[in-house]
Design a protein around this motif. Structure first.
Motif, PDB file in Angstrom:
ATOM      1  N   GLY A 130       1.104  -1.594  -0.326  1.00  0.00           N
ATOM      2  CA  GLY A 130      -0.010  -0.189  -0.063  1.00  0.00           C
ATOM      3  C   GLY A 130       0.887   1.754  -0.035  1.00  0.00           C
ATOM      4  O   GLY A 130       2.018   1.103  -0.263  1.00  0.00           O
ATOM      5  N   ILE A 131       0.048   2.099   0.534  1.00  0.00           N
ATOM      6  CA  ILE A 131       1.119   3.410   0.419  1.00  0.00           C
ATOM      7  C   ILE A 131       2.017   3.266   1.751  1.00  0.00           C
ATOM      8  O   ILE A 131       1.171   3.604   2.636  1.00  0.00           O
ATOM      9  CB  ILE A 131      -0.111   5.054   0.137  1.00  0.00           C
ATOM     10  CG1 ILE A 131      -0.462   4.840  -0.899  1.00  0.00           C
ATOM     11  CG2 ILE A 131       0.793   5.640   0.334  1.00  0.00           C
ATOM     12  CD1 ILE A 131      -1.643   5.381  -1.639  1.00  0.00           C
ATOM     13  N   ILE A 132       2.850   4.218   1.718  1.00  0.00           N
ATOM     14  CA  ILE A 132       4.369   3.999   2.920  1.00  0.00           C
ATOM     15  C   ILE A 132       4.672   5.668   2.915  1.00  0.00           C
ATOM     16  O   ILE A 132       4.850   6.573   1.918  1.00  0.00           O
ATOM     17  CB  ILE A 132       5.160   3.201   2.033  1.00  0.00           C
ATOM     18  CG1 ILE A 132       4.861   2.181   3.000  1.00  0.00           C
ATOM     19  CG2 ILE A 132       6.129   3.711   3.635  1.00  0.00           C
ATOM     20  CD1 ILE A 132       5.293   1.187   2.845  1.00  0.00           C
ATOM     21  N   GLU A 133       4.643   6.610   3.569  1.00  0.00           N
ATOM     22  CA  GLU A 133       4.747   7.479   4.283  1.00  0.00           C
ATOM     23  C   GLU A 133       5.886   7.909   4.926  1.00  0.00           C
ATOM     24  O   GLU A 133       6.047   6.768   6.026  1.00  0.00           O
ATOM     25  CB  GLU A 133       3.672   8.350   4.169  1.00  0.00           C
ATOM     26  CG  GLU A 133       2.225   8.930   3.506  1.00  0.00           C
ATOM     27  CD  GLU A 133       2.030   9.693   4.633  1.00  0.00           C
ATOM     28  OE1 GLU A 133       2.370  11.001   4.685  1.00  0.00           O
ATOM     29  OE2 GLU A 133       0.110   9.237   4.158  1.00  0.00           O
ATOM     30  N   GLY A 134       7.202   8.870   4.053  1.00  0.00           N
ATOM     31  CA  GLY A 134       8.237   9.034   5.139  1.00  0.00           C
ATOM     32  C   GLY A 134       7.717   9.919   6.580  1.00  0.00           C
ATOM     33  O   GLY A 134       6.893  10.593   6.649  1.00  0.00           O
TER      34      GLY A 134
END
Length: 283
Positions: A130-134
């Protein structure tokens, strides 16, 4: 403690210990002793082959979560890394996949490991999890709270992922180091076993200025002298295993072959010797 102080050598080669499935993972086999025994054999083989450091990953826990791992994974990895520190004298790092940088930092700090790898420190990546945010702001504050001197090496445009938008490599490297405060960056190909291009490494090295740039995937004994012309070290896994098979154990003969090839490309002053068969690595 800076890069050279950790590894005691220019252009270090960092071998990877891929842990067998850990408790709570889909393929967990039920025996932590079996996981520990294999990890000890892998670490010993890497050290005997001459690598300059080791990084421990929960690689076979896939499919991974895109956030925090189960506490059992943290407990198991803490125990394993501590055991390995009693077996080898070279520096050890931690990577809790897919992107649990807080757990990596906690484990490393508590057991005396020297560095961690973070797949997504800044920016936003679309991955198979899925979407991974720093979350650099959280991680750097956590390191300060722990009073930790563990170094943080961060991937830029990490493999098995696509960025949202079309960020340039140069800008991503600079922002990872200058705004994300990483201690060094890692550059990989598109997937496990695929190397970055020499052109991309050169761009990253120029953008990183005096901070280290590590090769994160695809280095082999055939291409390491070429790739190392624009890098400060390499993290190596697949090519050190029997027949180059990612599922197989570490092959001490392949480790020695790789280390010899890498070291032969670096002179005593740490400068890179020209490759006798130089050619561009395909993009």
């Amino acid at each position: 403690m800076d890069f050279e102080q950790i590894f005691k050598t220019p252009n270090p080669i960092i071998g990877v210990v891929h842990l067998l499935p850990l408790p709570s993972s889909p393929r967990w086999g039920g025996s932590l002793k079996a996981v520990i025994d294999r990890a000890e054999r892998e670490a010993a083989a890497l050290a005997a082959g001459g690598v300059d450091g080791i990084i421990v990953e929960n690689f076979f826990d896939a499919p991974f979560t895109n956030s925090r791992v189960d506490p059992a994974v943290v407990s198991a990895m803490t125990s394993i890394v501590e055991r390995l520190r009693g077996i080898v004298t070279i520096p050890i790092g931690v990577n809790v996949l897919r992107n649990d940088a807080h757990s990596s930092l906690a484990i490393a700090t508590c057991v005396g490991a020297k560095f961690i790898r973070v797949n997504v420190l800044t920016g936003v990546m679309v991955t198979d999890q899925g979407i991974i945010e720093g979350r650099a702001h959280d991680l750097m504050r956590y390191r300060r709270e722990l009073g930790s001197d563990v170094k943080i090496f961060a991937d830029v445009l990490v493999k098995h992922a696509q960025p949202l938008g079309t960020p340039s490599l140069t800008l991503t490297v600079r922002e990872t180091l200058e705004r994300g405060l990483a201690d060094g960056v890692i550059l990989s190909g598109m997937a496990t076993g695929m190397p970055p291009s020499l052109e991309d490494l050169e761009l990253a090295k120029h953008a990183a200025r005096n901070k280290p740039v590590l090769i994160g995937s695809g280095a082999t004994w055939e291409n390491i002298s070429e790739l190392m012309q624009a890098a400060d070290g390499a993290i190596v896994s697949s090519s050190l295993k029997r027949h180059g098979n990612i599922e197989a154990p570490i092959d001490p003969i392949r480790v020695g072959q790789f280390v010899d090839a890498a070291h032969s490309s670096v002179d005593r002053d740490g400068a890179i010797a020209p490759s006798p068969s130089y050619k561009k690595v395909p993009s």
